[in-house]
Design an enzyme around this catalytic site. Structure first.
Site, PDB file in Angstrom:
ATOM      1  CG  HIS A   1      -6.952   7.884   0.019  1.00 28.49           C
ATOM      2  ND1 HIS A   1      -7.464   6.610  -0.102  1.00 28.49           N
ATOM      3  CD2 HIS A   1      -6.925   8.394  -1.248  1.00 28.49           C
ATOM      4  CE1 HIS A   1      -7.722   6.349  -1.368  1.00 28.49           C
ATOM      5  NE2 HIS A   1      -7.412   7.426  -2.091  1.00 28.49           N
TER       6      HIS A   1
ATOM      7  CB  CYS B   1       1.059   1.779   4.777  1.00 27.87           C
ATOM      8  SG  CYS B   1      -0.529   0.928   4.916  1.00 27.87           S
TER       9      CYS B   1
ATOM     10  CG  ASN C   1     -13.551   9.287  -5.340  1.00 33.34           C
ATOM     11  OD1 ASN C   1     -14.484  10.068  -5.297  1.00 33.34           O
ATOM     12  ND2 ASN C   1     -12.538   9.435  -6.181  1.00 33.34           N
TER      13      ASN C   1
ATOM     14  CG  HIS D   1      -4.148   3.853   3.863  1.00 27.18           C
ATOM     15  ND1 HIS D   1      -3.119   3.162   4.489  1.00 27.18           N
ATOM     16  CD2 HIS D   1      -4.350   4.959   4.620  1.00 27.18           C
ATOM     17  CE1 HIS D   1      -2.727   3.825   5.561  1.00 27.18           C
ATOM     18  NE2 HIS D   1      -3.467   4.931   5.663  1.00 27.18           N
TER      19      HIS D   1
ATOM     20  CB  CYS E   1      -0.917   0.016   1.219  1.00 21.33           C
ATOM     21  SG  CYS E   1      -1.838   1.576   1.408  1.00 21.33           S
TER      22      CYS E   1
END
Length: 348
Positions: free
Chosen positions: A186, A74, A173, A184, A71
């Protein structure tokens, strides 16, 4: 004195990373991934819709639903996968998007096209809500959510100060149903060189009359939740079955004019709206959340509000935009706003 600490870090590829926290972040950065960047977006004008379309072909190669161990949002770990954030800990991180639609120094647009073209001037940022890979606005602590609200406020200040920017829009979104490419928690922020058509129409409406102030006294059947000075409601003209708006009861052009108490109330209410969504069907609820603040020059009459567009019309059914919505711009809605408001009001 601002209620947060701020650290600016210049990434090895030249992009800016801003770290926000309730305590100073003094750790040295970890090694970063050095990859060539070649964004080259441009604008083309749609003569029938009378609006700009952004072309950013490099976005076709953007990261798509990687495994957790890769990811990019992270924190980086010593000896591990180098992420976009080269620090082992952070609270909120904001960085320039690696795959932007708008850039601070755009190349000239292509020549010889049969329609007007323009430079894709602006900036696209990613706002990482937390270092935790799993979570949402609903699961952040009250302290974390308030910090995030202050981050949005600071980004408005920074982006509206950029030359050529006329409108700044934070948005989120959430969920694969709306096409999210990273799980994640955001959001993003776009800083546009023009006022997009929806905001043009809203600005015109607010110039003519105080639309939301006139609407508030009639919203009791549509009320979902509230905090002192703020209301969350399903608009009586909702285009999505579970659409929710969050707005201050007094007119503000944007959250940059909120008091500290209003900032806290706004953050709490946003978190509870998402918690209500998640409780509705007992699962993480997909949505698009968009901040509607005053475009440059519209501060005197514009009324800031947040709009949630959720694609679900039932637990196992999505609201797809089809012929009448996409072709004519006329929405057909499968549920009455007063009924969906009642469900969201009673779900917690």
């Amino acid at each position: 004195m601002l209620p947060y600490y701020r650290r600016v870090h210049r990434k090895v590829d030249g992009r800016e990373l801003v770290l926000y926290g309730l305590h100073p972040l003094e750790a040295p950065p970890l090694p970063e991934l050095r990859e060539p960047l070649s964004p080259n977006p441009h604008l083309r004008y749609h003569p029938l819709r009378q609006e700009w379309v952004v072309y950013a072909a490099h976005r076709q190669e953007r990261t798509f639903l990687p495994p957790k161990e890769h990811c990019p949002l992270c924190p980086s770990r010593e000896g591990g996968f180098p992420t976009e954030i080269p620090f082992p800990h952070f609270q909120v991180a904001v960085f320039e998007n690696r795959f932007p639609s708008l850039v601070p120094n755009p190349a000239p647009p292509p020549e010889g096209l049969p329609v007007p073209v323009g430079r894709a001037l602006g900036r696209c940022e990613v706002v990482v809500y937390t270092e935790a890979h799993v979570g949402s606005l609903a699961t952040l602590t009250e302290e974390e959510r308030l910090l995030l609200a202050w981050v949005w406020r600071d980004r408005y200040r920074a982006l509206y100060a950029l030359e050529g920017v006329r409108f700044v829009m934070p948005f989120e979104n959430r969920g694969e149903a709306v096409g999210v490419t990273l799980h994640h928690p955001h959001g993003q922020i776009y800083a546009y060189p023009f006022v997009p058509p929806i905001l043009e129409r809203e600005s015109q409406a607010f110039r003519e009359r105080p639309v939301l102030l006139e609407l508030f006294p009639h919203l009791e059947p549509y009320r979902v939740d509230g905090e002192e000075g703020f209301l969350a409601f399903v608009p009586p003209f909702a285009r999505y079955p579970y659409e929710v708006w969050v707005a201050p009861l007094e007119r503000h052009p944007g959250l940059w004019t909120f008091s500290q108490g209003e900032m806290a109330a706004f953050a709490r209410l946003l978190g509870r709206v998402v918690a209500r969504y998640d409780a509705l069907f007992g699962e993480a609820f997909p949505y698009v959340m968009v901040f509607h603040a005053a475009p440059l020059g519209e501060e005197r009459t514009f009324h800031f509000h947040v709009e949630f567009y959720p694609p679900k019309r039932a637990k196992d059914k999505l609201k797809f935009l089809a012929g009448t919505e996409l072709g004519a711009g006329t929405f057909v809605v499968d549920a009455l706003p007063e009924e969906t408001a009642k469900r969201l009001r009673e779900v917690l």
